[in-house]
Scaffold this motif. Structure first.
Motif, PDB file in Angstrom:
ATOM      1  N   TYR A  19       0.823  -1.205   0.000  1.00  0.00           N
ATOM      2  CA  TYR A  19       0.000   0.000   0.000  1.00  0.00           C
ATOM      3  C   TYR A  19       0.859   1.257   0.000  1.00  0.00           C
ATOM      4  O   TYR A  19       0.493   2.276  -0.595  1.00  0.00           O
ATOM      5  N   ALA A  20       2.001   1.191   0.662  1.00  0.00           N
ATOM      6  CA  ALA A  20       2.908   2.345   0.675  1.00  0.00           C
ATOM      7  C   ALA A  20       3.429   2.638  -0.724  1.00  0.00           C
ATOM      8  O   ALA A  20       3.484   3.798  -1.151  1.00  0.00           O
ATOM      9  N   VAL A  21       3.817   1.585  -1.454  1.00  0.00           N
ATOM     10  CA  VAL A  21       4.307   1.775  -2.822  1.00  0.00           C
ATOM     11  C   VAL A  21       3.191   2.317  -3.704  1.00  0.00           C
ATOM     12  O   VAL A  21       3.405   3.222  -4.522  1.00  0.00           O
ATOM     13  N   ALA A  22       1.979   1.769  -3.548  1.00  0.00           N
ATOM     14  CA  ALA A  22       0.849   2.237  -4.354  1.00  0.00           C
ATOM     15  C   ALA A  22       0.519   3.697  -4.035  1.00  0.00           C
ATOM     16  O   ALA A  22       0.246   4.493  -4.946  1.00  0.00           O
ATOM     17  N   ALA A  23       0.550   4.049  -2.758  1.00  0.00           N
ATOM     18  CA  ALA A  23       0.300   5.444  -2.383  1.00  0.00           C
ATOM     19  C   ALA A  23       1.384   6.353  -2.937  1.00  0.00           C
ATOM     20  O   ALA A  23       1.112   7.476  -3.393  1.00  0.00           O
ATOM     21  N   GLY A  24       2.632   5.853  -2.912  1.00  0.00           N
ATOM     22  CA  GLY A  24       3.715   6.625  -3.501  1.00  0.00           C
ATOM     23  C   GLY A  24       3.512   6.853  -4.984  1.00  0.00           C
ATOM     24  O   GLY A  24       3.748   7.960  -5.498  1.00  0.00           O
ATOM     25  N   GLN A  25       3.061   5.818  -5.692  1.00  0.00           N
ATOM     26  CA  GLN A  25       2.774   5.970  -7.116  1.00  0.00           C
ATOM     27  C   GLN A  25       1.694   7.017  -7.349  1.00  0.00           C
ATOM     28  O   GLN A  25       1.794   7.855  -8.249  1.00  0.00           O
ATOM     29  N   VAL A 183       6.591  11.502  -0.939  1.00  0.00           N
ATOM     30  CA  VAL A 183       6.726  10.078  -1.267  1.00  0.00           C
ATOM     31  C   VAL A 183       7.973   9.497  -0.610  1.00  0.00           C
ATOM     32  O   VAL A 183       7.942   8.386  -0.067  1.00  0.00           O
ATOM     33  N   ALA A 184       9.081  10.231  -0.636  1.00  0.00           N
ATOM     34  CA  ALA A 184      10.316   9.745  -0.012  1.00  0.00           C
ATOM     35  C   ALA A 184      10.096   9.470   1.463  1.00  0.00           C
ATOM     36  O   ALA A 184      10.560   8.442   1.996  1.00  0.00           O
ATOM     37  N   GLY A 185       9.384  10.359   2.143  1.00  0.00           N
ATOM     38  CA  GLY A 185       9.114  10.158   3.563  1.00  0.00           C
ATOM     39  C   GLY A 185       8.240   8.950   3.819  1.00  0.00           C
ATOM     40  O   GLY A 185       8.491   8.163   4.749  1.00  0.00           O
ATOM     41  N   VAL A 186       7.206   8.771   3.006  1.00  0.00           N
ATOM     42  CA  VAL A 186       6.311   7.617   3.156  1.00  0.00           C
ATOM     43  C   VAL A 186       7.079   6.316   2.964  1.00  0.00           C
ATOM     44  O   VAL A 186       6.945   5.364   3.748  1.00  0.00           O
ATOM     45  N   LEU A 187       7.907   6.269   1.932  1.00  0.00           N
ATOM     46  CA  LEU A 187       8.648   5.040   1.638  1.00  0.00           C
ATOM     47  C   LEU A 187       9.688   4.743   2.709  1.00  0.00           C
ATOM     48  O   LEU A 187       9.893   3.582   3.084  1.00  0.00           O
ATOM     49  N   TRP A 188      10.368   5.765   3.195  1.00  0.00           N
ATOM     50  CA  TRP A 188      11.379   5.555   4.226  1.00  0.00           C
ATOM     51  C   TRP A 188      10.747   4.969   5.486  1.00  0.00           C
ATOM     52  O   TRP A 188      11.322   4.102   6.138  1.00  0.00           O
TER      53      TRP A 188
END
Length: 219
Positions: A19-25, A183-188
């Motif tokens: 879900y994090a990757v999808a939200a980042g996209q 996005v960088a913050g979410v993924l980290w």
């Protein structure tokens, strides 16, 4: 003949990093939707760059994206998916916001190439992350979720970008850079660190007793 029905169940049951990757996209493509439909108009009419130079800059962007994709795939296998994705978004937050400073043709070509290179790093690492964290039919659903995020983000960005461009044209470029930083913050925060051949850690897989809900992953 009855039409196929859509169920939100198809979007449930993934590990949190998916879900994090999808939200980042979604957020990343939202930023792209803010900028790219209006970039040619802005740099030709407002900045005064000729259409031939704008076209060359867009070509440089696409070529650099292809190079970045190749480099990103190599680094994702060697250094891990998470560092490549986070670095791509952090670098892109700078290169995309730099569009707001462009005042000449050479500057546009340089920024477009740099932005293509930094953004290109992201895609192979994100797709490899999905492949690492899912299997079988869940993998197909996860990639479909990415596509939904792509389309929803770009479409929403297109609408919001049109409104912002009428009010403050340069704000779309700055906001595009800010979306990458988000996005960088979410993924980290949300992603585990994976390398080639790794599988999802136990905490990244849906709980056997949790009704399909996934548990937290420590990054």
């Amino acid at each position: 003949m009855s039409s196929p029905s859509f169920s939100l169940d198809a979007l449930r049951g993934f590990p949190r990093p998916v879900y994090a990757v999808a939200a980042g996209q979604l957020v990343n493509l939202f930023g792209s939707g803010l900028v790219y439909p209006f970039a040619t108009v802005h740099f030709h009419l407002a900045v005064g760059i000729s259409l031939s130079v704008v076209g060359f800059g867009l070509l440089a962007n696409n070529v650099a994206t292809a190079v970045g994709t190749a480099v990103g795939g190599y680094l994702a296998d060697r250094r891990g998916r998470k560092p490549v994705m986070v670095a791509s978004m952090l670098l892109s937050s700078v290169t995309l916001a730099a569009y707001a400073l462009v005042e000449s043709g050479p500057a546009f070509v340089a920024v477009a190439a740099a932005a293509g290179l930094t953004l290109g790093l992201y895609t192979p690492a994100s797709h490899a992350t999905i492949a690492d964290l899912t299997e079988g039919g869940d993998r197909d659903r996860a990639f479909a979720l990415l596509k939904v995020g792509n389309n929803a983000g770009f479409g929403a960005g297109f609408v919001v970008g049109g409104v912002l461009y009428e009010v403050a044209a340069l704000s779309v470029f700055v906001l595009d850079g800010l979306t990458c930083a988000v996005v960088a913050g979410v993924l980290w925060y949300a992603l585990p660190r994976l390398h080639e051949g790794d599988t999802a850690p136990p905490s990244a897989t849906p709980s056997a007793t949790g009704g399909g809900r996934s548990r937290s992953v420590a990054s």
